[in-house]
Design an enzyme around this catalytic site. Structure first.
Site, mmCIF file in Angstrom:
data_model
loop_
_atom_site.group_PDB
_atom_site.id
_atom_site.type_symbol
_atom_site.label_atom_id
_atom_site.label_comp_id
_atom_site.label_asym_id
_atom_site.label_seq_id
_atom_site.Cartn_x
_atom_site.Cartn_y
_atom_site.Cartn_z
ATOM 1 N N PRO A 28 0.930 -1.256 0.083
ATOM 2 C CA PRO A 28 -0.026 0.172 0.056
ATOM 3 C C PRO A 28 0.645 1.164 0.000
ATOM 4 C CG PRO A 28 -0.720 -1.390 1.461
ATOM 5 C CD PRO A 28 0.613 -2.081 0.983
ATOM 6 N N CYS A 29 0.435 2.178 -0.934
ATOM 7 C CA CYS A 29 1.536 3.335 -1.131
ATOM 8 C C CYS A 29 0.868 4.840 -0.560
ATOM 9 C CB CYS A 29 1.707 3.341 -2.661
ATOM 10 S SG CYS A 29 0.168 3.621 -3.614
ATOM 11 N N PRO A 30 -0.187 4.899 0.143
ATOM 12 C CA PRO A 30 -0.351 6.420 0.407
ATOM 13 C C PRO A 30 0.643 7.194 1.210
ATOM 14 C CG PRO A 30 -2.363 4.868 0.847
ATOM 15 C CD PRO A 30 -1.146 3.954 0.513
ATOM 16 N N PHE A 43 3.918 7.139 0.756
ATOM 17 C CA PHE A 43 4.700 7.646 -0.191
ATOM 18 C C PHE A 43 4.158 8.370 -1.391
ATOM 19 C CE2 PHE A 43 6.643 3.517 1.227
ATOM 20 C CZ PHE A 43 7.621 4.103 2.073
#
Length: 394
Positions: A103-105, A107
């Protein structure tokens, strides 16, 4: 079947952070790869994953679908089970690979931007540690461009790579754009690929010091060049006219447009055609935005004869239908993600979960292009006379 096809390397894939399985599907639809283990913590996403495969002729994963927290695989019984499954997979396949996009939120510049200190950011470190401990023959790591371009996040990314190198991996990375593989959206993602040193030497490659695969051909399966695409005279903003028809502009690539994919996937007759959020602010808000106006931070109206700016469908970014006074439907969002029209989300899944997993997923054509690029590297590396992927010093 040719002799070369008969000798094709078989690879068993362990998938983590699988979501609805868009990345996995790219591998599953590429000869030589088979997904044998699937891990997705959010159960509604796993339900979509399992249900969607029914019409896609995809083999059930040998080691099942798992909804445990990925951190559990670092210790105790789950870690031992993963070790046992890996051992079993290595006895069946030539190679074993890990793929995943944590999951990337944390970054994302447009997201939480907490980096490694965020709960989601920590999962990237966990995935890297899982690779280091289990030593698959190869791995693929996918994340947002903020991890690659933002200074404070780049420091974490560089340290993660150093840890992987120290554990015996040779790496290659690239900031890809999904549109270069034929997906109708401008969507950049950082992709990091690694191969174990022993795997490369078993291929017969000569390793000359540097831990980077300098001639890994990232463009071997791209169809277009992003700069060429974006240099075209694409339509910008036009008056929104509900249910209107507009001719296709001359000189553009129709296959990269939203309308082409709506037609290709027959979105109006797709089982997810009526799955879309109803407006809270009323129709005037939706009717006031011009077709092709994607410059606003929140409400963006797509243009039928242009690619989509991305595939984000959360609360902060609302994509409107080009010529209907509503948000786009789940079937339309799946089309923009370049998925086969046979990919169907079950009726009982909430709209929030539908759009979250669609927006989070890797565009299918990009996933398939990456799988084919990996496959070509593997096959050509096994043919010394081609000298396709000699690893050279920087």
């Amino acid at each position: 079947m040719t002799k070369k096809e008969q000798n094709r390397t078989s690879s068993g894939i362990f998938s983590f952070f699988s979501g609805a399985g868009f990345l996995d599907l790219g591998f599953e639809k590429t000869e030589g790869f088979e997904t044998v283990f699937v891990n997705e913590y959010h159960e509604p996403f796993m339900e979509i994953y399992k249900s969607s495969r029914k019409g896609l002729n995809v083999t059930e994963p040998q080691f099942g679908h798992n909804t445990d927290d990925i951190c559990s695989f670092l210790n105790g019984k789950p870690a031992q089970q993963l070790t046992d499954d890996l051992k079993s997979a290595k006895s069946k396949f030539d190679l074993v690979g890990f793929i995943g996009g944590p999951p990337c939120p944390d970054f994302s510049v447009g997201g939480k931007n907490k980096g490694i200190k965020g709960e989601n950011g920590k999962l990237s470190a966990t995935y890297a540690e899982l690779i280091i401990r289990n030593q698959p023959d190869f791995f693929l790591f996918e994340n947002v461009k903020g991890l690659y371009r933002t200074k404070k996040h780049r420091a974490f990314f560089d340290q993660m790579k150093l840890n992987l190198i120290k554990s015996g991996y040779y790496l290659t990375e690239k900031l890809i754009n999904a549109i270069e593989f034929g997906a109708p959206q401008d969507r950049e993602r950082i992709i990091l690929i690694g191969f174990r040193r022993n795997t490369l030497t078993d291929f017969g490659l000569e390793l000359n010091g540097s831990p980077f695969l300098k001639t890994f051909d990232w463009n071997s399966k791209t169809i277009y060049k992003a700069d060429d695409i974006f240099s075209k005279n694409w339509p910008t903003q036009e008056e929104f006219i509900e249910n209107s028809e507009k001719p296709f502009p001359y000189g553009l690539n129709k296959k990269l447009t939203v309308q082409y994919w709506f037609d290709k996937n027959d979105v109006s007759n797709h089982p997810n055609a009526n799955h879309y959020f109803q407006p809270r602010a009323g129709l005037p808000k939706f009717q006031s935005i011009q077709e092709g106006d994607d410059l606003k931070k929140s409400y963006k109206r797509l243009h039928r004869w242009r690619y989509s700016p991305t595939a984000a469908y959360g609360n902060n970014e609302v994509h409107l239908h080009p010529y209907k006074a509503r948000r786009i439907s789940a079937s339309e969002a799946l089309a923009i993600q370049s998925l086969p029209k046979e990919f169907i989300i079950p009726e009982n899944i909430s709209l929030s979960n539908m759009f979250k997993t669609i927006g989070n997923g890797v565009p299918f054509l990009a996933a398939k292009g990456l799988a084919e690029t990996l496959s070509l590297f593997i096959e050509n590396s096994k043919t010394p006379e081609l000298k396709y992927a000699e690893i050279i010093s920087e």
